[in-house]
Design a protein around this motif. Sequence first.
Motif, PDB file in Angstrom:
ATOM      1  N   PHE A  28       0.590  -1.249  -0.183  1.00 51.44           N
ATOM      2  CA  PHE A  28       0.038  -0.172   0.125  1.00 51.44           C
ATOM      3  C   PHE A  28       0.877   1.550   0.232  1.00 51.44           C
ATOM      4  O   PHE A  28       0.789   1.978  -0.571  1.00 51.44           O
ATOM      5  N   ARG A  29       1.894   1.510   0.621  1.00 47.13           N
ATOM      6  CA  ARG A  29       2.890   3.057   1.066  1.00 47.13           C
ATOM      7  C   ARG A  29       3.075   2.815  -0.502  1.00 47.13           C
ATOM      8  O   ARG A  29       3.750   3.405  -0.969  1.00 47.13           O
ATOM      9  N   VAL A  48      -3.115   6.000   2.243  1.00 49.95           N
ATOM     10  CA  VAL A  48      -2.757   4.461   3.015  1.00 49.95           C
ATOM     11  C   VAL A  48      -4.284   4.462   4.040  1.00 49.95           C
ATOM     12  O   VAL A  48      -5.017   3.319   3.779  1.00 49.95           O
TER      13      VAL A  48
END
Length: 159
Positions: A28-29, A48
């Motif tokens: 996600f990051r 996020v």
Amino acid sequence: MNLRISDVMTQDSVNLESESFKDKDELFRHLASLLYKSGKIQSQEIFVESLYEREELGSTYMGNFIALPHGKSMTVNNPGIAFCRCMEGFAYESQGEVGQVKLIFVLAIPKETDPNDYLKVLSMLAKLLMHDEFINELYSSLSYEDVIRAVKTYESIVD
């Protein structure tokens, strides 16, 4: 608003050479950083958070080595789609489901977007991913141009 995937996926938001990720958070990051670099979002952290909020509602693991996380947030400047291909899959957990993923599309949707428009884009992407030929093209793509050509070709087929 009639969004097409090919209209919102930019070269800056496509990574075809990713190493595997240790977990979903790292993924996600990474995807948020691609969307940030492409100017689609203002804050990686807030985006996020929106991905995790969406994860609470239902699984984004699609099977067949595919995940479709998505977030709707005030931090999104313009609709965007980031795509990441991992040649080595990694365990992706979503709502109690765990599966290996190699192809990940993340949708960044502005908060004020009509829910029907949001669902149309998600539905279109899901339809594309039902075509084995499209998936094979994603695996064999050598460049952003290859990916976007495949997207445009299959958009016209399923549209």
